[in-house]
Design a protein around this motif. Structure first.
Motif, short mmCIF file in Angstrom:
data_model
loop_
_atom_site.label_atom_id
_atom_site.label_comp_id
_atom_site.label_asym_id
_atom_site.label_seq_id
_atom_site.Cartn_x
_atom_site.Cartn_y
_atom_site.Cartn_z
N ILE A 222 0.84 -1.20 0.00
CA ILE A 222 0.00 0.00 0.00
C ILE A 222 0.88 1.25 0.00
CG2 ILE A 222 -1.65 1.39 1.34
CD1 ILE A 222 -3.06 -1.12 2.15
N GLU A 225 2.45 1.75 -3.44
CA GLU A 225 1.47 2.13 -4.48
C GLU A 225 1.04 3.59 -4.28
OE1 GLU A 225 -0.38 -2.28 -5.53
OE2 GLU A 225 -1.69 -0.82 -4.60
N GLU A 241 10.63 2.60 6.36
CA GLU A 241 10.28 1.18 6.46
C GLU A 241 11.11 0.56 7.59
OE1 GLU A 241 8.28 -1.40 5.24
OE2 GLU A 241 9.53 -2.58 6.62
N LEU A 242 10.41 -0.12 8.47
CA LEU A 242 11.03 -0.73 9.65
C LEU A 242 12.07 -1.79 9.29
CD1 LEU A 242 10.36 -0.21 12.62
CD2 LEU A 242 8.68 -2.04 12.50
N PRO A 248 9.08 -6.36 2.53
CA PRO A 248 9.70 -7.51 3.19
C PRO A 248 8.94 -8.79 2.83
CG PRO A 248 9.28 -5.74 4.77
CD PRO A 248 8.60 -5.36 3.50
N GLY A 309 0.16 -2.16 7.38
CA GLY A 309 -0.56 -3.43 7.43
C GLY A 309 -2.03 -3.22 7.79
N VAL A 387 0.88 -9.09 -6.14
CA VAL A 387 1.32 -8.06 -7.10
C VAL A 387 1.42 -6.72 -6.39
CG1 VAL A 387 0.80 -6.85 -9.25
CG2 VAL A 387 0.07 -9.22 -8.98
P1 NAD Z 1 2.13 -4.72 4.33
O1 NAD Z 1 2.18 -5.67 5.45
O2 NAD Z 1 2.25 -5.20 2.95
O3 NAD Z 1 3.26 -3.61 4.53
C1 NAD Z 1 3.38 -2.87 5.71
C2 NAD Z 1 4.83 -2.44 5.83
O4 NAD Z 1 4.94 -1.58 6.94
C3 NAD Z 1 5.77 -3.61 6.07
O5 NAD Z 1 6.81 -3.53 5.15
C4 NAD Z 1 6.24 -3.40 7.51
O6 NAD Z 1 7.56 -3.83 7.71
C5 NAD Z 1 6.14 -1.90 7.62
N1 NAD Z 1 5.98 -1.41 8.99
C6 NAD Z 1 5.24 -1.95 9.99
N2 NAD Z 1 5.32 -1.17 11.08
C7 NAD Z 1 6.09 -0.12 10.76
C8 NAD Z 1 6.53 1.03 11.46
N3 NAD Z 1 6.19 1.24 12.73
N4 NAD Z 1 7.33 1.91 10.82
C9 NAD Z 1 7.70 1.69 9.52
N5 NAD Z 1 7.32 0.63 8.82
C10 NAD Z 1 6.52 -0.27 9.43
O7 NAD Z 1 0.80 -3.90 4.56
P2 NAD Z 1 0.12 -2.80 3.64
O8 NAD Z 1 1.03 -2.32 2.59
O9 NAD Z 1 -0.43 -1.81 4.62
O10 NAD Z 1 -1.03 -3.63 2.97
C11 NAD Z 1 -2.02 -4.23 3.80
C12 NAD Z 1 -2.62 -5.43 3.16
O11 NAD Z 1 -3.35 -5.09 2.04
C13 NAD Z 1 -1.58 -6.44 2.76
O12 NAD Z 1 -2.02 -7.70 3.16
C14 NAD Z 1 -1.54 -6.36 1.28
O13 NAD Z 1 -1.25 -7.59 0.68
C15 NAD Z 1 -2.94 -5.88 0.94
N6 NAD Z 1 -2.88 -5.06 -0.26
C16 NAD Z 1 -2.64 -5.66 -1.45
C17 NAD Z 1 -2.53 -4.91 -2.58
C18 NAD Z 1 -2.26 -5.56 -3.89
O14 NAD Z 1 -2.50 -6.75 -4.03
N7 NAD Z 1 -1.73 -4.86 -4.86
C19 NAD Z 1 -2.63 -3.54 -2.52
C20 NAD Z 1 -2.85 -2.97 -1.32
C21 NAD Z 1 -2.97 -3.75 -0.19
#
Ligand code: NAD
Length: 507
Positions: A222, A225, A241-242, A248, A309, A387
């Motif tokens: 997210i 994107e 990014e943590l 990751p 997340g 993706v």
């Molecule tokens: P994600 O888990 O993909 O990414 C969250 C990121 O935030 C991770 O890299 C994590 O290490 C980082 N993070 C966590 N705590 C942090 C902090 N305190 N400081 C800095 N970084 C930190 O979650 P997302 O991007 O929020 O997406 C959420 C869900 O929605 C996921 O399951 C994803 O697969 C889904 N999603 C999918 C799509 C797609 O298919 N294209 C698009 C959007 C969302």
């Protein structure tokens, strides 16, 4: 149609009505509406509960669809910029934010209205309101909406009446239930969430303004994107990014290609770094950091997006009142039939666990509906592809190198670099590559990763290959059209076989 135990169609505040339904579906996102429609097509009488005015859930309203609509605009802007190298120069784009928002809203409306029409054709009854279990066979829906959609039943089974409903309550008894209540964005404690400059993904997609300086917390899908969208529209982007790498869990070689390209577009990409605080002042959000790439002083941003997340909604539906077990995070464990520990209650989508992806939810939905209809089926995919619709896109499926190494699984890799693809060079996108993971003995495909233009479309062929148990000869001998990016899959397989002629075969 449900049978009613309350014959009075005119509802007053806090009136309780009762209806009975064969299949109750809680939540009308991609999982919920698919389950409802499939169950209806299999002859079941279905009631679909949705707290929002539109069907489609996060994906259609505030997720996949609006984000991909805006990502398309970002892609055009980026393409127009890179055309300079090809001798075609465009003026700097003028962004008319109102028109862009209207365009996005139209896309969403077209799809959500389509769903409403499909529900009506199938005689799926829609009840708007917040649903919470009362027992293993009943759920209470509190209507908080002024229902305007044609086929809503407005908390009564009699929709011929003059019924404007507010705050009424419906008790629904059911034979079977499918929980598809989804997830919401995760938050980090102690941030000033009441400040409208601090956004989650829903707020970011509203596109109220284009901030000059934007921080994105979370370098996952997210975050990246949204960074793609806002940078193309004119924002200066920082990402924190943590973890030591972006996305990751995705193989580093794929991520590196994206990282290298966006490092030129964004101001700072701070991996291995955390935000320690956000101070909201009149002139902006002042952010402090800690970690290997942390700036020493607080930095001012016009907007900050938190994309760290999502958390499941399992804790907010009174699941324990139905005897449904939840795990510590609020996920609902299910078996391969999508059954919870309560045999006539099923759960699908984000609320049952990772990956939280619409295409996982829709397939789980069909399994749940079919099992309820007596069809013997299980959810048993070999893989669920992922993706990131960034620029370039990254797509992966099946086994990746991180998992293979962690689990000591033997594998070989075959890579076809897009620098040797006529099509990729022709469109000015030769930075990508196609990677296949294969079993060393049988040369069967185990996994794939693609980074580059349209990777999200290209990955499907490898998913099918995995599901069908294809080996490298199957892929290499399959004639792909030339010149396409899809032929890089066949060419990667030729790298594995040693029959490649577009490059030198590896010894
Ligand atoms: P994600 O888990 O993909 O990414 C969250 C990121 O935030 C991770 O890299 C994590 O290490 C980082 N993070 C966590 N705590 C942090 C902090 N305190 N400081 C800095 N970084 C930190 O979650 P997302 O991007 O929020 O997406 C959420 C869900 O929605 C996921 O399951 C994803 O697969 C889904 N999603 C999918 C799509 C797609 O298919 N294209 C698009 C959007 C969302």
């Amino acid at each position: 149609m449900p049978t009613s135990t309350n014959s009075n169609p005119t509802l007053k505040d806090n009136t309780t009505n009762s209806i009975h339904t064969e299949v109750l579906v809680l939540g009308a996102g991609p999982g919920g509406y698919t389950a409802a429609f499939r169950a209806a097509d299999l002859g079941k009488q279905v009631t679909l509960i949705e707290r929002h005015a539109n069907l489609g859930g996060v994906c259609l309203n505030v997720g996949c669809i609006p984000s991909k609509t805006l990502l398309h605009v970002a892609e055009i802007i980026n393409e127009a910029t890179t055309c300079k190298r090809m001798g075609v120069k465009f003026q700097k784009p003028e962004i008319d934010l109102d028109t862009l928002r209207t365009h996005k809203a139209r896309v969403v409306k077209r799809l959500t209205q389509g769903l409403t029409a499909l529900a009506k054709q199938r005689q799926v009854q829609i009840l708007h309101g917040e649903g919470r279990f009362e027992s293993a066979n009943s759920l209470i829906v509190t209507n908080t909406l002024d229902n305007t959609i044609d086929n809503t039943i407005d908390n009564t089974i009699d929709n011929t009446s003059d019924n404007t409903i507010d705050n009424s309550i419906t008790k629904i008894t059911f034979d079977h239930a499918i929980i598809a209540c989804g997830s919401r964005p995760a938050t980090i404690p102690n941030f000033p969430y009441t400040d409208s400059r601090l956004l989650d993904s829903t707020g970011a997609l509203e596109l109220k303004t284009i901030p000059k300086k934007m921080l994105i917390i979370g370098g996952g899908i997210i975050g990246l994107e949204m960074a793609t969208i806002y940078q193309a529209l004119g924002s200066e982007i920082d990402i924190v990014e943590l973890q030591p790498q972006l996305i990751p869990g995705c193989d580093l070689d794929l991520v590196k290609v994206l990282h290298k390209l966006i490092a030129k577009r964004y101001r700072h990409i701070m991996t291995d770094t955390a935000v320690t605080g956000i101070d909201n002042k009149p002139d902006g959000l002042w952010v402090t950091f800690n970690g290997s790439k942390a700036p020493q002083e607080p930095i001012r941003y016009d907007q900050v997006l938190v994309a760290v997340g999502r958390v499941p909604y399992g804790n907010q539906i009174d699941a324990p009142k139905a005897g449904i077990q939840l795990d510590a995070k609020g996920f609902i464990p299910v078996d391969q039939h999508q059954r919870t520990n309560v045999p006539h209650i099923y759960a699908i989508g984000d609320v049952v666990g990772q990956p939280m992806l619409a295409h996982k939810a829709t397939h789980e939905a069909k399994v749940a509906a079919e099992v309820i209809a007596g069809i013997p089926t299980i959810f048993d995919p070999l893989t669920i592809p992922s993706v990131a619709y960034t620029d370039p896109e990254i797509a992966w499926m099946g086994l990746n190198e991180i998992t293979a190494k962690a689990q000591n699984i033997e594998y070989e890799i075959a890579v076809f670099p897009w620098a040797a693809s006529g099509r990729a060079i022709g469109i000015g996108r030769a930075e990508g590559f196609t990677k296949l993971l294969l079993n060393p003995q049988k040369k069967r495909i185990l996994g794939a990763g693609i980074v580059g233009r349209n990777a999200g479309e290209l990955i499907s062929e490898t998913v099918l290959a995995l599901e069908l148990g294809a080996d490298m000869e199957d892929l290499g001998l399959t004639i792909h059209p030339h010149p396409t990016l899809s032929e890089t899959i066949g060419l990667a397989a030729e790298m594995a076989i040693g029959s490649i002629t577009d490059l030198m075969p590896s010894k």
